[in-house]
Write a protein that holds these residues in place. Structure first.
Motif, PDB file in Angstrom:
ATOM      1  N   ASN B 249       0.794  -1.151  -0.130  1.00 50.45           N
ATOM      2  CA  ASN B 249      -0.012   0.048   0.029  1.00 50.45           C
ATOM      3  C   ASN B 249       0.831   1.138   0.079  1.00 50.45           C
ATOM      4  O   ASN B 249       2.338   1.135   0.119  1.00 50.45           O
ATOM      5  CB  ASN B 249      -0.738  -0.245   1.320  1.00 50.45           C
ATOM      6  CG  ASN B 249       0.081  -0.111   2.460  1.00 50.45           C
ATOM      7  OD1 ASN B 249       0.852   0.553   2.866  1.00 50.45           O
ATOM      8  ND2 ASN B 249      -0.242  -1.177   3.356  1.00 50.45           N
ATOM      9  N   GLY B 250       0.089   2.380  -0.070  1.00 49.84           N
ATOM     10  CA  GLY B 250       1.080   3.544  -0.176  1.00 49.84           C
ATOM     11  C   GLY B 250       2.215   3.815   0.880  1.00 49.84           C
ATOM     12  O   GLY B 250       3.226   4.223   0.676  1.00 49.84           O
ATOM     13  N   PHE B 251       1.726   3.476   2.172  1.00 50.20           N
ATOM     14  CA  PHE B 251       2.671   3.832   3.124  1.00 50.20           C
ATOM     15  C   PHE B 251       3.806   2.762   3.208  1.00 50.20           C
ATOM     16  O   PHE B 251       4.757   3.008   3.329  1.00 50.20           O
ATOM     17  CB  PHE B 251       1.867   3.938   4.605  1.00 50.20           C
ATOM     18  CG  PHE B 251       2.659   4.182   5.653  1.00 50.20           C
ATOM     19  CD1 PHE B 251       3.285   5.485   5.885  1.00 50.20           C
ATOM     20  CD2 PHE B 251       2.773   3.259   6.804  1.00 50.20           C
ATOM     21  CE1 PHE B 251       4.229   5.783   6.868  1.00 50.20           C
ATOM     22  CE2 PHE B 251       3.748   3.555   7.958  1.00 50.20           C
ATOM     23  CZ  PHE B 251       4.163   4.807   7.951  1.00 50.20           C
ATOM     24  N   GLY B 252       3.294   1.640   3.171  1.00 49.14           N
ATOM     25  CA  GLY B 252       4.421   0.531   2.908  1.00 49.14           C
ATOM     26  C   GLY B 252       5.534   0.701   1.908  1.00 49.14           C
ATOM     27  O   GLY B 252       6.751   0.611   2.143  1.00 49.14           O
ATOM     28  N   GLN B 253       5.286   1.049   0.682  1.00 51.14           N
ATOM     29  CA  GLN B 253       6.016   1.245  -0.207  1.00 51.14           C
ATOM     30  C   GLN B 253       6.658   2.628   0.098  1.00 51.14           C
ATOM     31  O   GLN B 253       7.858   2.751  -0.553  1.00 51.14           O
ATOM     32  CB  GLN B 253       5.270   1.377  -1.662  1.00 51.14           C
ATOM     33  CG  GLN B 253       4.716   0.024  -2.024  1.00 51.14           C
ATOM     34  CD  GLN B 253       5.494  -1.391  -2.068  1.00 51.14           C
ATOM     35  OE1 GLN B 253       6.567  -1.278  -2.676  1.00 51.14           O
ATOM     36  NE2 GLN B 253       5.296  -2.124  -1.080  1.00 51.14           N
ATOM     37  N   GLY B 254       6.157   3.400   0.769  1.00 50.60           N
ATOM     38  CA  GLY B 254       6.895   4.648   0.912  1.00 50.60           C
ATOM     39  C   GLY B 254       7.936   4.348   2.009  1.00 50.60           C
ATOM     40  O   GLY B 254       8.919   5.166   1.812  1.00 50.60           O
ATOM     41  N   CYS B 255       7.615   3.652   2.797  1.00 48.11           N
ATOM     42  CA  CYS B 255       8.709   3.166   3.765  1.00 48.11           C
ATOM     43  C   CYS B 255       9.946   2.589   3.344  1.00 48.11           C
ATOM     44  O   CYS B 255      11.009   2.739   3.638  1.00 48.11           O
ATOM     45  CB  CYS B 255       8.323   2.465   5.062  1.00 48.11           C
ATOM     46  SG  CYS B 255       7.203   3.368   6.354  1.00 48.11           S
ATOM     47  N   LEU B 256       9.679   1.633   2.325  1.00 50.74           N
ATOM     48  CA  LEU B 256      10.730   1.100   1.662  1.00 50.74           C
ATOM     49  C   LEU B 256      11.608   2.076   0.667  1.00 50.74           C
ATOM     50  O   LEU B 256      12.536   1.962   0.736  1.00 50.74           O
ATOM     51  CB  LEU B 256       9.979  -0.075   0.789  1.00 50.74           C
ATOM     52  CG  LEU B 256      10.652  -0.918  -0.209  1.00 50.74           C
ATOM     53  CD1 LEU B 256      12.014  -1.659   0.408  1.00 50.74           C
ATOM     54  CD2 LEU B 256      10.117  -1.937  -1.060  1.00 50.74           C
ATOM     55  N   LEU B 257      10.599   3.052  -0.073  1.00 51.79           N
ATOM     56  CA  LEU B 257      11.504   4.019  -0.667  1.00 51.79           C
ATOM     57  C   LEU B 257      12.232   4.843   0.343  1.00 51.79           C
ATOM     58  O   LEU B 257      13.557   5.126  -0.031  1.00 51.79           O
ATOM     59  CB  LEU B 257      10.412   4.847  -1.358  1.00 51.79           C
ATOM     60  CG  LEU B 257      10.927   6.004  -2.127  1.00 51.79           C
ATOM     61  CD1 LEU B 257      11.962   5.767  -3.069  1.00 51.79           C
ATOM     62  CD2 LEU B 257       9.793   6.812  -2.645  1.00 51.79           C
ATOM     63  N   ALA B 258      11.882   5.175   1.437  1.00 47.21           N
ATOM     64  CA  ALA B 258      12.852   5.890   2.305  1.00 47.21           C
ATOM     65  C   ALA B 258      14.085   4.898   2.786  1.00 47.21           C
ATOM     66  O   ALA B 258      15.035   5.670   2.884  1.00 47.21           O
ATOM     67  CB  ALA B 258      11.777   6.070   3.790  1.00 47.21           C
ATOM     68  N   ARG B 259      13.845   3.801   3.015  1.00 45.53           N
ATOM     69  CA  ARG B 259      15.227   3.145   3.349  1.00 45.53           C
ATOM     70  C   ARG B 259      15.978   3.078   1.976  1.00 45.53           C
ATOM     71  O   ARG B 259      17.241   3.024   2.239  1.00 45.53           O
ATOM     72  CB  ARG B 259      14.794   1.574   3.461  1.00 45.53           C
ATOM     73  CG  ARG B 259      15.912   0.851   4.009  1.00 45.53           C
ATOM     74  CD  ARG B 259      16.069  -0.729   3.346  1.00 45.53           C
ATOM     75  NE  ARG B 259      16.345  -0.630   1.971  1.00 45.53           N
ATOM     76  CZ  ARG B 259      16.122  -1.504   1.069  1.00 45.53           C
ATOM     77  NH1 ARG B 259      15.190  -2.420   1.181  1.00 45.53           N
ATOM     78  NH2 ARG B 259      16.780  -1.535  -0.216  1.00 45.53           N
ATOM     79  N   ARG B 260      15.412   2.979   0.748  1.00 46.80           N
ATOM     80  CA  ARG B 260      16.295   3.138  -0.471  1.00 46.80           C
ATOM     81  C   ARG B 260      17.181   4.378  -0.492  1.00 46.80           C
ATOM     82  O   ARG B 260      18.273   4.486  -0.914  1.00 46.80           O
ATOM     83  CB  ARG B 260      15.678   2.708  -1.500  1.00 46.80           C
ATOM     84  CG  ARG B 260      15.143   1.592  -1.709  1.00 46.80           C
ATOM     85  CD  ARG B 260      14.016   1.128  -3.011  1.00 46.80           C
ATOM     86  NE  ARG B 260      14.895   1.453  -4.278  1.00 46.80           N
ATOM     87  CZ  ARG B 260      15.391   0.785  -4.888  1.00 46.80           C
ATOM     88  NH1 ARG B 260      15.551  -0.556  -4.743  1.00 46.80           N
ATOM     89  NH2 ARG B 260      16.020   1.135  -6.138  1.00 46.80           N
ATOM     90  N   LEU B 261      16.619   5.351  -0.104  1.00 47.76           N
ATOM     91  CA  LEU B 261      16.795   6.789  -0.100  1.00 47.76           C
ATOM     92  C   LEU B 261      17.978   6.846   0.986  1.00 47.76           C
ATOM     93  O   LEU B 261      19.125   7.565   0.548  1.00 47.76           O
ATOM     94  CB  LEU B 261      15.920   7.908   0.103  1.00 47.76           C
ATOM     95  CG  LEU B 261      14.862   8.008  -1.265  1.00 47.76           C
ATOM     96  CD1 LEU B 261      13.733   8.793  -0.853  1.00 47.76           C
ATOM     97  CD2 LEU B 261      15.386   8.280  -2.570  1.00 47.76           C
TER      98      LEU B 261
END
Lengths: 559, 414
Positions: B249-261
């Motif tokens: 979901n948006g928040f889950g993928q957003g957190c994953l993106l945060a880790r990548r960044l």
């Protein structure tokens, strides 16, 4: 000339009349200067008083071309086309600025654009940039726009518009039976939370009274108490929004806003009371009452009392109605209102020019709430003629560093996303494609990329069209820019490239089209370098230059 | 075109940026201490004001307590039963149960919690992301990604630091519009040269900061356009099981993106999860929607950062504008409440597994030393190695202490 006359008119409007009377007789002058209207003289006098008090001198007057760009952007929401700009520059009359304003406001050629611009602005004020964009939303964005467009096209008086928006009943969607686009202001604000949003929006948008903080408790910085909020809220409690779904889905097909008998929360329509909770859990009662006024008839049957109509009537008498619209319009044209934020006129937030605000407000009421008159007063006033330049003599007048505005220079500001869109349509010389509705849909799709909603019940939102990187990327690479810089035969670049003019002249015209000025010597030189780099292909060099112009701060800023 | 080549082209432009950057310059008292700082922060912004009395500071049995039960965790504290996955990560996290603030309106609360300052009509203060980016970006000269990325939300503005420090807003799937150039590089550079000429002459005409800001943003935009580092945004390239661990979901993928960044060196990432403004049916919404989604994503983030050895350099902050009323209202909801609520922090050397401070038995008051937005921000700056002596000069020449002059919450570091 208008400006030659002005210092005198400031001292004494009557003297100015006499001066003009004699000026008509001067030989060799084609046209006499029409005197400033009393409102323009009043604005000038009170603004200049502020300059004297702060010992500042205003920026020089802006030249005709840049002023023309400015006034098109503010009144029609787009830059002028090259033809419009060149025609204005070529005009000779002493009243050419006043005449242009007159044309933009009253010439039939511009009615549609005027209406579109102001309906865009007011749609954003009334339902936000995201209102009516979700399929489950009761609000119908097209319906809201249609109502506003029709109202602005007919130059409906402002007080009438407010009355209609506050009292509207009917259906939301154009084409449905009993359609009334005005209902879209409130239809999404009465269903949840006992019409809390209807309460806060109506008081903030039309009266500049921010009561939302007092919903839950008395606020230390706000004169209005929790009781005031719920008394105002009680006006909306007869109102219901009924939804009709698309068969077999939860998508809203359209909705209807209606008033129905209200028995109050104690179940007695002869005493239709509402209750709210204090912080400590105690319950208090409230009846409809306008801010600082006694309560109205407490009965809840619509045939006895139509509460929204009562509210609207009291709003019509409120001086806050006049001050709020004047402040909003001033901020639209001058970049800053007399208060910040523009829609907070509460006693905790004193205005920068109280007398001017009061007098403009009462003059606006006296002029039958004619918005076009108000636009004339502001756009012909002295502060609107100034250059967007900070000088040694007005350095302190910079609201971006937190100073209260003194309007001694024209405050630079970013175009709104909608202004940029329409300006790029002009810049590409693209013929309108599709019907009005299709154009609107295309524009809306483009605008949606910049809206970010906050996850709150109040529907707060922000725009990323704020000068940050996503916006710059769009200007570098977006479809709209690609279209604006294309070299198809009817486009700006196509026509210019094919014309017989010499290259420097083409470059000047390109700068005029985008920035309302001719190219500088350095810019002519760099255009020459681009031409070399493109192997002598003028069209390609102009394309490169046009891309750079459209991406420049000078293009994206209103100045 | 290589980034190096590109930067050379831009050198002329950056030389002209000096004056505008000076607008928000900071005095670095301990500049040398900061040299090898690789720290980052991730703010999980719970937009709307979450009901922390139902999440981190339960009051079972009290009239205000609501139906949820507390469960034990891997740390020395209990949290809500609807956070079973977070319960296994709590040894990394600290719950500050004695947050006590005064802004209970969404806009004011959002501003105050993001900036450490109450709203003031005459000045715009920079938010967390802009402050941290501004302080740490200089030490990462090779970073081409904007130093402050906001995922799925608007965050707060850069205030007097200027638009070059504004959040780079992306949607939670990491997709960035208009990133594909279909123009040959040399031609782009020639266009940019013409553009620079115009920008600069307009700025020289003393047009004020708005004009100068635009040029700073252009420079960053060009870096974004040409850098290979931007691949960090491609969340879709992660393995399926990782995406599922975070929640699709948006928040889950957003957190994953945060880790990548963060992995790519971005100093500050904010991830937005809205929908906490629960004036009605708060417990149903929390149990069925908000908490399961948050539990999965937040626990995945902590676990993932830990496994990659990034947690010791990455501060995590979980908070909203305020908490919600201990009293449950007539619509089975809770209203805005700033007087006593909780925020959660962890990573970057912050003590985990503890609760800091306490509220009264019914949750209506803080019974220990109260902490403010300023204190929380000061603690985060401290964890990130940013000196609290850092002082900004606002555009009107007023000195502004970083984090609003807050003081460090000692329990987080003792």
């Amino acid at each position: 000339m208008l400006r030659d006359c002005r210092p005198l008119s400031l001292l004494c409007a009557a003297a100015c009349w006499m001066l003009v009377g004699s000026a008509i007789l001067l030989p060799g002058q084609a046209e006499a200067q029409t005197p400033d209207s009393p409102q323009v003289a009043m604005i000038n006098e009170l603004i200049e008083q502020g300059w004297r008090d702060y010992e500042i001198r205003p920026a020089p007057e802006v030249d005709d071309a840049r002023w023309c760009r400015r006034v098109y952007l503010d009144i029609l929401g787009r830059i002028p086309s090259l033809e419009e700009l060149e025609a204005f520059i070529a005009e000779r009359g002493a009243n050419k600025r006043a005449e242009l304003v007159e044309r933009l406001l009253h010439d039939d050629r511009y009615t549609e654009e005027y209406a579109r611009n102001w309906s865009t602005i007011w749609t954003n004020i009334l339902i936000g940039r995201s209102g009516g964009t979700d399929r489950r939303d009761l609000t119908n964005r097209e319906g809201m726009q249609k109502y506003l467009r029709d109202s602005f096209a007919a130059n409906k008086s402002y007080n009438r518009m407010v009355y209609e928006l506050v009292t509207a009943t009917g259906t939301t969607k154009p084409g449905e039976e009993n359609f009334n686009g005005a209902v879209n202001f409130l239809v999404g604000k009465v269903t949840e939370d006992d019409a809390v949003l209807a309460t806060s929006s109506t008081s903030r948008i039309f009266l500049g009274l921010q009561v939302q903080c007092t919903q839950c408790h008395n606020h230390p910085f706000n004169k209005w108490k929790q009781q005031t909020f719920w008394e105002f809220n009680a006006f909306f409690r007869q109102t219901v929004a009924l939804r009709r779904f698309v068969d077999g889905t939860r998508d809203v097909a359209f909705a209807e806003l209606a008033d129905q008998d209200f028995a109050g929360q104690a179940g007695n329509p002869d005493d239709a009371v509402i209750f709210y909770e204090l912080r400590n859990g105690l319950t208090k009662s409230a009846y409809p009452a306008f801010i600082d006024h006694p309560p109205i008839d407490a009965r809840g049957r619509v045939s006895d009392v139509n509460r929204r109509a009562e509210l609207a009537r009291q709003m019509m008498d409120s001086p806050f109605l006049d001050k709020m619209i004047v402040n909003r319009m001033w901020a639209h044209f001058l970049g800053y209102g007399f208060t910040k934020p523009v829609d907070d006129l509460g006693p905790h937030n004193p205005p920068s020019h109280p007398e001017l605000l009061e007098r403009l407000a009462s003059d606006f009421r006296s002029s039958s709430y004619d918005l076009k008159e108000l636009i004339k007063w502001i756009t012909l006033s002295r502060p609107y003629q100034l250059e967007a330049k900070i000088t040694a003599h007005n350095q302190i007048d910079d609201p971006t560093i937190g100073e209260t505005p003194k309007f001694s220079n024209f405050y630079l500001r970013q175009m709104q996303a909608e202004q940029l869109y329409q300006s790029l349509v002009v810049a590409s010389q693209a013929k309108a494609r599709g019907s009005y509705a299709e154009q609107e849909r295309e524009r809306r799709r483009w605008l949606e990329q910049f809206v970010v909603a906050f996850g709150t019940d109040e529907g707060d939102e922000a725009t990323t069209f704020n000068g940050s990187i996503p916006q710059a990327l769009m200007m570098f690479n977006g479809d709209l820019i690609k279209r604006a810089t294309s070299d198809t035969p009817e486009s700006m670049i196509g026509t210019l490239g094919a014309s017989q003019a010499r290259m420097p002249e083409k470059v000047h015209r390109l700068f005029m089209a985008g920035l309302a000025r001719r190219a500088t010597r350095d810019e002519i030189v760099i255009a020459g370098k681009l031409l070399n780099a493109r192997g002598g292909n003028q069209t390609e060099a102009l394309q490169d230059l046009w891309w750079a112009i459209l991406n420049s701060n000078e293009f994206i800023l209103q100045h | 075109m290589s980034r190096r080549h590109f930067v050379k082209h831009m050198a002329g432009a950056s030389a002209m940026l000096g004056s505008s950057l000076a607008m928000g310059h900071s005095l670095r008292v301990h500049a040398d201490e900061l040299k090898k700082n690789r720290k980052s922060a991730i703010l999980l912004w719970m937009s709307g004001g979450p009901s922390t009395i139902d999440i981190w500071d339960l009051k079972p049995g009290a009239a205000t307590g609501g139906p949820f039960q507390p469960i034990s965790t891997s740390g020395d504290l209990q949290i809500c039963e609807h956070l079973p996955m977070m319960a296994k990560q709590m040894h990394h996290m600290a719950v500050i149960r004695s947050m006590s603030t005064r802004e209970a309106d969404h806009n004011r609360g959002r501003y105050y919690m993001h900036t450490g300052y109450v709203p003031n009509p005459n000045i715009e203060h920079p938010g967390y992301g802009s402050v941290v980016a501004h302080e740490l970006a200089d030490q990462r000269p090779d970073l081409a990604i904007p130093p402050f990325v906001s995922v799925g939300g608007a965050s707060a503005g850069p205030g007097f630091l200027g638009m070059a420090w504004a959040p780079f807003n992306v949607s939670s799937n990491g997709r960035i519009r208009n990133l594909e150039m279909d123009l040959e590089n040399t031609r782009l550079m020639q266009r940019v040269a013409a553009l620079n000429l115009m920008e600069t002459s307009f700025i020289r005409e003393t047009r004020g900061s708005v004009a100068a800001d635009h040029q700073n943003v252009l420079k960053k935009t060009l870096e974004v356009l040409t850098s290979e580092q931007m691949a960090a945004f491609k969340v879709e390239t992660e393995p399926e099981e990782v995406k599922e661990r975070y929640g699709t979901n948006g928040f889950g993928q957003g957190c994953l993106l945060a880790r990548r960044l963060v992995e790519a060196g971005v100093p500050f990432v904010e991830v937005d999860l809205g929908g906490w403004d629960n004036h009605a049916n708060v417990h149903t919404i929390l149990a069925d929607q908000k908490l399961p989604q948050m539990d999965r994503a937040m626990s995945a983030l902590v676990e993932d950062l830990e496994q990659r050895g990034l947690l010791e350099d990455t501060a995590i902050i979980w908070m909203g504008e305020f908490g919600r009323t201990p009293r449950i209202n007539q619509d089975a909801g809770r209203d805005h409440w700033a007087r006593s609520w909780s925020a959660v922090v962890g990573g970057a050397g912050i003590n985990g597994g503890i609760a800091v401070g306490a509220t009264s038995a019914d949750g209506t008051a803080v019974e220990t030393e109260p902490f403010s937005s300023e204190d929380l921000m000061a603690s985060i700056c401290h964890a990130l190695g940013i000196s609290l002596e850092t002082t900004y000069t606002s555009k009107n020449d007023r000195p502004m202490k970083i984090a609003g002059g807050g003081k460090i919450i000692n329990e987080l570091f003792a």
